[in-house]
Scaffold this motif. Structure first.
Motif, PDB file in Angstrom:
ATOM      1  N   GLU A  31       0.806  -1.221   0.000  1.00 54.57           N
ATOM      2  CA  GLU A  31       0.000   0.000   0.000  1.00 54.57           C
ATOM      3  C   GLU A  31       0.841   1.275   0.000  1.00 54.57           C
ATOM      4  N   LEU A  32       2.096   1.176   0.433  1.00 55.05           N
ATOM      5  CA  LEU A  32       2.972   2.347   0.488  1.00 55.05           C
ATOM      6  C   LEU A  32       3.941   2.432  -0.682  1.00 55.05           C
ATOM      7  N   ARG A  33       3.943   1.436  -1.537  1.00 53.10           N
ATOM      8  CA  ARG A  33       4.881   1.419  -2.664  1.00 53.10           C
ATOM      9  C   ARG A  33       4.463   2.372  -3.769  1.00 53.10           C
ATOM     10  N   ALA A  34       5.465   2.896  -4.458  1.00 47.53           N
ATOM     11  CA  ALA A  34       5.236   3.708  -5.649  1.00 47.53           C
ATOM     12  C   ALA A  34       5.037   2.764  -6.825  1.00 47.53           C
ATOM     13  N   ILE A  35       3.965   2.970  -7.569  1.00 46.19           N
ATOM     14  CA  ILE A  35       3.692   2.118  -8.726  1.00 46.19           C
ATOM     15  C   ILE A  35       3.500   2.981  -9.959  1.00 46.19           C
ATOM     16  N   GLY A  36       3.856   2.430 -11.098  1.00 49.51           N
ATOM     17  CA  GLY A  36       3.753   3.152 -12.361  1.00 49.51           C
ATOM     18  C   GLY A  36       2.451   2.898 -13.077  1.00 49.51           C
ATOM     19  N   ALA A  37       2.300   3.533 -14.220  1.00 49.44           N
ATOM     20  CA  ALA A  37       1.063   3.458 -14.997  1.00 49.44           C
ATOM     21  C   ALA A  37       0.722   2.021 -15.394  1.00 49.44           C
ATOM     22  N   GLU A  38       1.728   1.220 -15.686  1.00 50.06           N
ATOM     23  CA  GLU A  38       1.481  -0.172 -16.066  1.00 50.06           C
ATOM     24  C   GLU A  38       0.822  -0.934 -14.919  1.00 50.06           C
ATOM     25  N   GLU A  39       1.337  -0.750 -13.710  1.00 51.42           N
ATOM     26  CA  GLU A  39       0.776  -1.450 -12.557  1.00 51.42           C
ATOM     27  C   GLU A  39      -0.576  -0.862 -12.152  1.00 51.42           C
ATOM     28  N   VAL A  40      -0.735   0.446 -12.260  1.00 51.08           N
ATOM     29  CA  VAL A  40      -2.035   1.065 -11.999  1.00 51.08           C
ATOM     30  C   VAL A  40      -3.055   0.486 -12.975  1.00 51.08           C
ATOM     31  N   GLY A  41      -2.665   0.381 -14.229  1.00 51.19           N
ATOM     32  CA  GLY A  41      -3.548  -0.212 -15.231  1.00 51.19           C
ATOM     33  C   GLY A  41      -3.945  -1.632 -14.863  1.00 51.19           C
ATOM     34  N   GLY A  42      -2.987  -2.403 -14.352  1.00 52.76           N
ATOM     35  CA  GLY A  42      -3.293  -3.757 -13.920  1.00 52.76           C
ATOM     36  C   GLY A  42      -4.317  -3.777 -12.796  1.00 52.76           C
ATOM     37  N   PRO A  81       9.163   8.886 -14.291  1.00 51.28           N
ATOM     38  CA  PRO A  81       7.946   8.243 -14.777  1.00 51.28           C
ATOM     39  C   PRO A  81       6.772   8.551 -13.857  1.00 51.28           C
ATOM     40  N   ALA A  82       5.582   8.511 -14.432  1.00 51.84           N
ATOM     41  CA  ALA A  82       4.369   8.770 -13.645  1.00 51.84           C
ATOM     42  C   ALA A  82       4.232   7.672 -12.596  1.00 51.84           C
ATOM     43  N   THR A  83       4.152   8.070 -11.339  1.00 52.62           N
ATOM     44  CA  THR A  83       4.002   7.098 -10.259  1.00 52.62           C
ATOM     45  C   THR A  83       2.996   7.598  -9.226  1.00 52.62           C
ATOM     46  N   TRP A  84       2.359   6.643  -8.588  1.00 50.22           N
ATOM     47  CA  TRP A  84       1.353   6.902  -7.570  1.00 50.22           C
ATOM     48  C   TRP A  84       1.613   5.984  -6.387  1.00 50.22           C
ATOM     49  N   ILE A  85       0.995   6.284  -5.249  1.00 50.31           N
ATOM     50  CA  ILE A  85       1.064   5.422  -4.082  1.00 50.31           C
ATOM     51  C   ILE A  85       0.003   4.331  -4.264  1.00 50.31           C
ATOM     52  N   ALA A  86       0.404   3.080  -4.187  1.00 45.48           N
ATOM     53  CA  ALA A  86      -0.491   1.949  -4.456  1.00 45.48           C
ATOM     54  C   ALA A  86      -1.754   1.998  -3.602  1.00 45.48           C
ATOM     55  N   GLY A  87      -1.623   2.271  -2.324  1.00 49.49           N
ATOM     56  CA  GLY A  87      -2.784   2.300  -1.439  1.00 49.49           C
ATOM     57  C   GLY A  87      -3.799   3.356  -1.833  1.00 49.49           C
ATOM     58  N   GLU A  88      -3.334   4.506  -2.305  1.00 51.94           N
ATOM     59  CA  GLU A  88      -4.240   5.565  -2.732  1.00 51.94           C
ATOM     60  C   GLU A  88      -5.010   5.146  -3.977  1.00 51.94           C
ATOM     61  N   VAL A  89      -4.333   4.447  -4.888  1.00 54.79           N
ATOM     62  CA  VAL A  89      -4.995   3.956  -6.095  1.00 54.79           C
ATOM     63  C   VAL A  89      -6.034   2.903  -5.720  1.00 54.79           C
TER      64      VAL A  89
END
Length: 81
Positions: free
Chosen positions: A10-21, A48-56
């Motif tokens: 939940e605290l990891r930075a994830i990219g657009a590919e993983e957000v898409g998944g 690269p575009a990254t987000w916090i996994a938990g927020e997504v």
């Protein structure tokens, strides 16, 4: 074991590919249509575009298609009564 494995998902930075998944979408769709929504979590980096996994994940739960349909029905019935 690398340092990333010690960070809760939940605290990891994830990219657009993983957000898409997580959302069932292509990375390009995430970048072009979802990430620009005002209610979508704020990027922690642009390139690269990254987000916090938990927020997504929280956003995904709050924006599930079935929940939105129920909200709309409730809202429209309230407006007509």
């Amino acid at each position: 074991m690398g340092a990333a494995e010690n960070i809760p998902y939940e605290l990891r930075a994830i990219g657009a590919e993983e957000v898409g998944g997580l959302l069932g979408l292509a990375a390009r769709t995430v970048l072009e249509t979802v990430a620009c929504r005002p209610d979508f979590p704020v990027r922690i980096s642009m390139r690269p575009a990254t987000w916090i996994a938990g927020e997504v994940l929280e956003w995904r739960e709050a924006n599930r298609a079935g929940q939105q349909a129920r909200r709309r029905r409730r809202g429209s019935s309230a407006a007509t009564t």
